[in-house]
Write an enzyme that holds these catalytic residues in place. Structure first.
Site, PDB file in Angstrom:
ATOM      1  N   LYS A 206      36.049   1.033  17.564  1.00 35.13           N
ATOM      2  CA  LYS A 206      35.103   0.304  16.820  1.00 35.13           C
ATOM      3  C   LYS A 206      36.263   0.820  15.616  1.00 35.13           C
ATOM      4  O   LYS A 206      35.938  -0.667  14.673  1.00 35.13           O
ATOM      5  CB  LYS A 206      33.540   1.210  17.039  1.00 35.13           C
ATOM      6  CG  LYS A 206      33.660   0.506  16.236  1.00 35.13           C
ATOM      7  CD  LYS A 206      32.348  -0.802  16.271  1.00 35.13           C
ATOM      8  CE  LYS A 206      30.939  -1.276  14.967  1.00 35.13           C
ATOM      9  NZ  LYS A 206      31.336  -2.160  15.212  1.00 35.13           N
ATOM     10  N   CYS A 262      29.378  -2.853   8.001  1.00 33.98           N
ATOM     11  CA  CYS A 262      29.707  -0.970   8.480  1.00 33.98           C
ATOM     12  C   CYS A 262      31.144  -1.855   7.854  1.00 33.98           C
ATOM     13  O   CYS A 262      32.113   0.073   7.482  1.00 33.98           O
ATOM     14  CB  CYS A 262      30.318  -3.151   9.903  1.00 33.98           C
ATOM     15  SG  CYS A 262      29.495  -3.297  11.046  1.00 33.98           S
TER      16      CYS A 262
END
Length: 457
Positions: A206, A262
């Site tokens: 990720k 993010c």
């Protein structure tokens, strides 16, 4: 399968609604009673296209419900997803307080063996850490711990969940892997890649994905700046390199820098963990610095172009000027202003003495709360009226569709600085607009007065 989703933020709510759509029974848990009551009334606290309709349908079918009672939800579930926030701490690390707290509560509430899935974006090693917490507080129950990172783009989250590029799953045992494959069985069509790996690899995947995409964004922005300095065209440059399959055409659109919940948080957290592991990620470190510098330098670019267009000195040209900013969210199709370019650039303009009014169809209220002295509106015409210059920061379709031949008449001065390259420079010049964009040559506007209609007869 009965699944409890701990956390009804962006990731938890979207994931819960989509898992309900594919047939699972989902109970979403949040300690915020006001939020749960809002969701029970069918009101969605975030803007995400299609989410409201999806939640309404899933609730009506009895596949999705909401509660503040974590213990009840855990005891009724076979699998518990942890999808709570991991905000950036003061030192740049990811704050795992909510993840650890959820794990402890799950362990204490469990009435038997459970599979715990960490959906939150977390540093490498968090899954093992969760396992230790479960073991310490779980009354000898057996817990399977899995990692299942999300790859959802805000504004296209439902599409991304229902039509993923891949599904990444990290587990410790074959039993855990079997349970996770069962959850995603509706997607197992023989062609979709399932990346079945370890907890550590899943967690790092990720971070690595976001860091690589952030690198492409920072790279093309640096190329755009170089194009500005040399007279090259970044649009043609991006096509020239993007046609190389090793590079690819995606994420080669210059803009005001990456933002959102993010990229800024994850790139910084990755560099810190790498430093602590004595394997510094110099490329990612430079990306973080490049993006920060890029956003801040745009304040000067805007001021300098306005000064040149108005024919005034570049020293404090914005003093007393009205600047309309079109787009406040960090990207289109979301109301998220976390680390948005607007929250950096607008204060720079205000500091130079400008009066700034911002337009955004979804993020106006959130921006007004975060940016001092910013006026906001959901009416674009109101923003444009009397503006001495316009700055475009977000690529909303309604902003793309502006008819500048009409809109220019609302402006006090026809000056547009487009940080998203939404408009054709030749068309803008032909409309008599002083137009600057990212990495594309300036074209002098046609300032010839339009011929007056003369009535005959």
């Amino acid at each position: 399968m009965k699944i409890a989703m701990i956390g009804t933020g962006y990731v938890g709510l979207v994931t819960g609604a989509c898992l309900a759509k594919i047939g699972h029974r989902i109970i979403c848990v949040d300690r915020d009673n006001a939020k749960i009551e809002t969701l029970k009334r069918g009101e969605i606290p975030i803007y995400e296209p299609g989410l409201s309709e999806l939640v309404t349908k899933s609730v009506a079918k009895g596949k999705l419900e909401f509660t503040t009672d974590l213990a009840e939800a855990v005891q009724a579930a076979d699998v518990i997803f942890i999808a709570v926030g991991t905000p950036q701490a003061d030192d740049g690390r990811s704050d795992l307080t909510q993840v650890e707290g959820a794990a402890k509560q799950i362990a204490k509430a469990a009435n038997g063996s459970k599979t715990i899935v960490v959906k939150s974006t977390v540093p490498v090693g968090t899954g093992r850490r969760v396992g230790r917490i479960l073991g310490k507080h779980g009354d000898d129950h057996e817990f399977e711990v899995a990692s299942n990172p999300e790859f959802l783009r805000e504004g296209a989250a439902i599409e991304d969940f229902m039509h993923p590029d891949r599904i990444v799953i990290g587990t410790q045992t074959e039993a855990g892997a079997k349970t996770m494959r069962a959850i995603y069985a509706p997607f197992d069509n023989g062609t979709l890649p399932f990346v079945m790996t370890s907890l550590e690899t899943s967690e790092l995947t990720k971070y690595a994905a976001n860091a690589f995409l952030a690198t492409k964004v920072a790279f093309i922005n640096e190329m755009a700046n170089l194009c500005d300095a040399t007279g090259a065209d970044v649009t043609e440059l991006a096509r020239g390199i993007g046609l190389d399959e090793r590079i690819g055409k995606h994420f080669l659109q210059p803009g005001p820098g990456y933002g959102g919940s993010c990229f800024p948080k994850d790139t910084l957290a990755l560099t810190i963990q790498a430093q602590e592991a004595d394997t510094p990620t110099r490329v990612v470190e430079s990306v973080v610095l490049s993006n920060s510098h890029h956003i801040r330098r745009l304040g000067k670019k805007i001021a300098d172009f306005c000064a040149d267009s108005w024919g005034v000195d570049r020293k404090l040209p914005l003093l007393g000027k009205r600047i309309a900013v079109l787009g406040l969210a960090f990207k289109a199709e979301t109301d998220d202003i976390r680390s948005a370019a607007s929250t950096v650039i607008i204060p720079l303009l205000i500091k130079q003495g400008a009066e700034v009014i911002g337009y955004d169809p979804q993020a106006a209220e959130a921006a007004a709360e975060q940016v001092p002295f910013l006026q906001t509106t959901k009416n674009m015409d109101e923003a444009l009226d009397g503006a001495d210059a316009v700055v475009v920061l977000t690529e909303w379709q309604v902003i793309r569709d502006v008819d500048w031949n009409r809109a220019k008449h609302k402006l006090a001065s026809p000056v547009v600085v487009d940080m998203r390259n939404l408009y054709d420079p030749h068309t803008m010049a032909a409309a008599g607009i002083h137009y600057a964009s990212m990495g594309r040559p300036l074209i002098e506007p046609d300032l010839t007065p339009s011929p007056k209609l003369v009535s005959v007869g």
